[in-house]
Design a protein around this motif. Sequence first.
Motif, PDB file in Angstrom:
ATOM      1  N   UNK A   1       0.851  -1.192   0.000  1.00  0.00           N
ATOM      2  CA  UNK A   1       0.000   0.000   0.000  1.00  0.00           C
ATOM      3  C   UNK A   1       0.880   1.233   0.000  1.00  0.00           C
ATOM      4  N   UNK A   2       0.652   2.118  -0.968  1.00  0.00           N
ATOM      5  CA  UNK A   2       1.480   3.316  -1.129  1.00  0.00           C
ATOM      6  C   UNK A   2       0.933   4.438  -0.246  1.00  0.00           C
ATOM      7  N   UNK A   3       1.111   4.275   1.062  1.00  0.00           N
ATOM      8  CA  UNK A   3       0.688   5.272   2.035  1.00  0.00           C
ATOM      9  C   UNK A   3       1.681   5.288   3.187  1.00  0.00           C
ATOM     10  N   UNK A   4       1.781   6.441   3.838  1.00  0.00           N
ATOM     11  CA  UNK A   4       2.584   6.550   5.044  1.00  0.00           C
ATOM     12  C   UNK A   4       4.026   6.914   4.782  1.00  0.00           C
ATOM     13  N   UNK A   5       4.766   7.019   5.879  1.00  0.00           N
ATOM     14  CA  UNK A   5       6.192   7.328   5.832  1.00  0.00           C
ATOM     15  C   UNK A   5       6.879   6.455   6.872  1.00  0.00           C
ATOM     16  N   UNK A   6       7.640   5.457   6.418  1.00  0.00           N
ATOM     17  CA  UNK A   6       8.307   4.567   7.362  1.00  0.00           C
ATOM     18  C   UNK A   6       7.304   3.854   8.243  1.00  0.00           C
ATOM     19  N   UNK A   7       7.490   3.975   9.559  1.00  0.00           N
ATOM     20  CA  UNK A   7       6.615   3.271  10.499  1.00  0.00           C
ATOM     21  C   UNK A   7       5.291   4.014  10.729  1.00  0.00           C
ATOM     22  N   UNK A   8       5.113   5.180  10.150  1.00  0.00           N
ATOM     23  CA  UNK A   8       3.829   5.885  10.238  1.00  0.00           C
ATOM     24  C   UNK A   8       2.926   5.384   9.120  1.00  0.00           C
ATOM     25  N   UNK A   9       2.466   4.136   9.243  1.00  0.00           N
ATOM     26  CA  UNK A   9       1.606   3.537   8.231  1.00  0.00           C
ATOM     27  C   UNK A   9       0.145   3.922   8.478  1.00  0.00           C
ATOM     28  N   UNK A  10      -0.735   3.466   7.626  1.00  0.00           N
ATOM     29  CA  UNK A  10      -2.103   3.979   7.568  1.00  0.00           C
ATOM     30  C   UNK A  10      -2.841   3.938   8.900  1.00  0.00           C
ATOM     31  N   UNK A  11      -2.720   2.858   9.653  1.00  0.00           N
ATOM     32  CA  UNK A  11      -3.451   2.712  10.910  1.00  0.00           C
ATOM     33  C   UNK A  11      -2.580   2.910  12.137  1.00  0.00           C
ATOM     34  N   UNK A  12      -1.372   3.415  11.935  1.00  0.00           N
ATOM     35  CA  UNK A  12      -0.472   3.682  13.052  1.00  0.00           C
ATOM     36  C   UNK A  12      -0.820   5.014  13.711  1.00  0.00           C
ATOM     37  N   UNK A  13      -0.501   5.126  14.993  1.00  0.00           N
ATOM     38  CA  UNK A  13      -0.678   6.387  15.691  1.00  0.00           C
ATOM     39  C   UNK A  13       0.163   7.470  15.008  1.00  0.00           C
ATOM     40  N   UNK A  14      -0.471   8.601  14.693  1.00  0.00           N
ATOM     41  CA  UNK A  14       0.240   9.718  14.102  1.00  0.00           C
ATOM     42  C   UNK A  14       0.126   9.829  12.595  1.00  0.00           C
ATOM     43  N   UNK A  15      -0.512   8.850  11.936  1.00  0.00           N
ATOM     44  CA  UNK A  15      -0.597   8.901  10.470  1.00  0.00           C
ATOM     45  C   UNK A  15      -1.630   9.921   9.996  1.00  0.00           C
ATOM     46  N   UNK A  16      -1.314  10.599   8.903  1.00  0.00           N
ATOM     47  CA  UNK A  16      -2.279  11.358   8.111  1.00  0.00           C
ATOM     48  C   UNK A  16      -1.815  11.276   6.665  1.00  0.00           C
TER      49      UNK A  16
ATOM     50  N   UNK B   1      13.521  -4.092   4.905  1.00  0.00           N
ATOM     51  CA  UNK B   1      12.180  -4.096   5.462  1.00  0.00           C
ATOM     52  C   UNK B   1      12.299  -4.006   6.976  1.00  0.00           C
ATOM     53  N   UNK B   2      11.247  -3.591   7.605  1.00  0.00           N
ATOM     54  CA  UNK B   2      11.193  -3.574   9.065  1.00  0.00           C
ATOM     55  C   UNK B   2       9.736  -3.711   9.499  1.00  0.00           C
ATOM     56  N   UNK B   3       9.564  -4.139  10.721  1.00  0.00           N
ATOM     57  CA  UNK B   3       8.228  -4.440  11.203  1.00  0.00           C
ATOM     58  C   UNK B   3       7.367  -3.183  11.311  1.00  0.00           C
ATOM     59  N   UNK B   4       6.135  -3.273  10.844  1.00  0.00           N
ATOM     60  CA  UNK B   4       5.162  -2.223  11.096  1.00  0.00           C
ATOM     61  C   UNK B   4       4.724  -2.318  12.550  1.00  0.00           C
ATOM     62  N   UNK B   5       4.249  -1.190  13.076  1.00  0.00           N
ATOM     63  CA  UNK B   5       3.790  -1.190  14.469  1.00  0.00           C
ATOM     64  C   UNK B   5       2.819  -0.023  14.668  1.00  0.00           C
ATOM     65  N   UNK B   6       1.892  -0.194  15.619  1.00  0.00           N
ATOM     66  CA  UNK B   6       0.925   0.867  15.886  1.00  0.00           C
ATOM     67  C   UNK B   6       1.597   2.096  16.468  1.00  0.00           C
ATOM     68  N   UNK B   7       2.478   1.892  17.414  1.00  0.00           N
ATOM     69  CA  UNK B   7       3.077   2.991  18.163  1.00  0.00           C
ATOM     70  C   UNK B   7       4.570   3.056  17.889  1.00  0.00           C
ATOM     71  N   UNK B   8       5.017   4.123  17.276  1.00  0.00           N
ATOM     72  CA  UNK B   8       6.415   4.253  16.869  1.00  0.00           C
ATOM     73  C   UNK B   8       7.301   4.992  17.838  1.00  0.00           C
ATOM     74  N   UNK B   9       6.905   5.104  19.109  1.00  0.00           N
ATOM     75  CA  UNK B   9       7.721   5.851  20.067  1.00  0.00           C
ATOM     76  C   UNK B   9       9.136   5.298  20.162  1.00  0.00           C
ATOM     77  N   UNK B  10       9.246   4.004  20.367  1.00  0.00           N
ATOM     78  CA  UNK B  10      10.552   3.411  20.621  1.00  0.00           C
ATOM     79  C   UNK B  10      11.490   3.543  19.427  1.00  0.00           C
ATOM     80  N   UNK B  11      10.982   3.274  18.227  1.00  0.00           N
ATOM     81  CA  UNK B  11      11.851   3.358  17.049  1.00  0.00           C
ATOM     82  C   UNK B  11      12.199   4.821  16.748  1.00  0.00           C
ATOM     83  N   UNK B  12      11.320   5.751  17.103  1.00  0.00           N
ATOM     84  CA  UNK B  12      11.626   7.173  16.932  1.00  0.00           C
ATOM     85  C   UNK B  12      12.725   7.600  17.901  1.00  0.00           C
ATOM     86  N   UNK B  13      12.594   7.196  19.157  1.00  0.00           N
ATOM     87  CA  UNK B  13      13.628   7.510  20.145  1.00  0.00           C
ATOM     88  C   UNK B  13      14.947   6.869  19.742  1.00  0.00           C
ATOM     89  N   UNK B  14      14.902   5.577  19.416  1.00  0.00           N
ATOM     90  CA  UNK B  14      16.130   4.870  19.074  1.00  0.00           C
ATOM     91  C   UNK B  14      16.789   5.402  17.822  1.00  0.00           C
TER      92      UNK B  14
END
Length: 593
Positions: A384-399, A486-499
């Motif tokens: 699906x051509x949506x999102x940016x990195x871990x900010x996928x369609x149903x992830x927290x923070x997506x628009x 590739x990397x795992x999608x996730x609902x909440x990207x806090x940890x990968x953003x911090x890391x």
Amino acid sequence: MAKQITLNIKRLALMSLSIMLLAMFAIACGGSDTSSSSSSAAAAPTAAPAAAAVTKTEATNSDERITVLIADLEEERVFPPLAGGPDVKYLRVFMDDMVSTMGGGDLVPGIVSKWEVSADGTTWIIDISDDKGIKWHNGDPLTVDDVMLSLEQERGQLAVDMAEAGCFNVTETAYVKYTKSLDLGPGDNQITYAQNRVALNFPFNFSQSGQDEKGMVLPAAYVRPMIAAAEAKGSNEMDCFTEFEENPIGTGPFSLESYDLGLKYSFDRNDDYWFTKANGFVEDRIPQIGGIDMEVILEGSTRLAALQSGEADLIEANMNLVPTIEADSEMNVFWQEENSMLWMIYIDCWEEDMWCFTKESRQALQYGTDTRAIQEALYGKGATHEGHGWATTNAMGYSSDLDGFPYDPAKAKELWAAAGLDDSVTFKIWTWESGSFPFLPQVAELMVTDWKKNVGIDVDIEIGDQAAIKQSWNNRNLPGDMLIRDNEARYDGTSITVGGYCNHDTRWRMNEPETADGAARCKVIQDLALNHVVTGQEQHDNFNAAYKFIRDEGMHWGPFYSNVPWGAGKRIANYEPWKLVPYFTAPWTITLK
């Protein structure tokens, strides 16, 4: 009961001669792939996304076993702290995470029955379910010390001690510095975990929806003696937990009865599994099949041939295999949406004399890449051509305004020139063959073609071993190059953003917070999202603002994500893999006709 285990060094032939012949036929028909690594839940998590529509057939509970074929693994270890992300495919079949979910960001009571955060967002008190009859597969009851050990080896001094003793990789200690205290209490079945930063992501990070093994609960009475022996020995070679790996136990819906490491895993149904409505939990998760025989088969065509012959019941498929599966009236496809993200990283672009130091240079290549055409040509519905990195369609923070840069060759040329660059720039793209997100080398080839046409540069592509490339990247040996993975999608990207942006000790970081430029970048992200103690829509909006900033900075990008098709044979009535959770999920939803 002692488990049978075979530690195989050489890959063995797993399928019969008939499967090999069928594989040849499948290849002739075009069915193959190129098979061969967080987050935050607020105190009041949001609802999980609606499940994808599937074709259901009348199902019955059964004692019959099924054969599941998966594409790849990583570290291939059975002791969770030594495993990698893809190893969750077999680990979560027999082990449980601390916090249960319904998939996505929908956290529900499980082993951890309650979680409360302090007003400043730094301290969590969690309650452990000690009255629900939760037992290890050897019959021992689960205790609060089991959860305590699991936290200590991930976030406490124990993690550092184990790394120093040669039991853990030192990279596993990157987040220990954020721990202020970790204590039993205040109640008998409670643990208090305090960090020196806002940490609203703690429950999600240790949940079933997490992208790796960190939340898996370990049996303390079994493992602590191994730790003591390792510390007494003082020098180990990552073999401190051999006893567990020879006789693994969990609390999960299946028990691991035998395995050939990296090849096959045999699970029996746990009829006494604790996650039931009768025990007060949200649904019944006792499996509806008698067992699972899981095998690792790298080639997609071979997995398809096994499905067609009836020697496999469920396979991790890919987009190339879907037409063949859907054309057979006795087979079906169950989609696991938002499984993995495409991740393109400018490696270590921290020095001013590097071609990729300026934002203009990084953005130029994004504008100069027709990512939608690449997605449509290689993946179709499989991405699906949506999102940016871990900010996928149903992830927290997506628009939707986080979606990939538009294809604009003129803008690419303009930015490339503004960065003071010409066609003399050279670097390499590093990538590998991935089972969960196939065609990464082909993605690289199409990108390079676009760049040659739009900014005139020649870029070499290096296709290699995933572990070796990751090690070179983590050891800072590839500065100025690019990684496509590739990397795992996730609902909440806090940890990968911090890391990725604010932790110097994270080996896979995209930003260097110890440089002036990197520190400023991290501070913006902290001020926009990470330092706020809010939940719900306000937290979503804060992360949306942070992700827009990250997208504009262009240290990494990822314009589309994969949806993984699971191919089901004629015996399977239904399977409901979770959305926005990677790997093999929810095996208790599998039913037979």
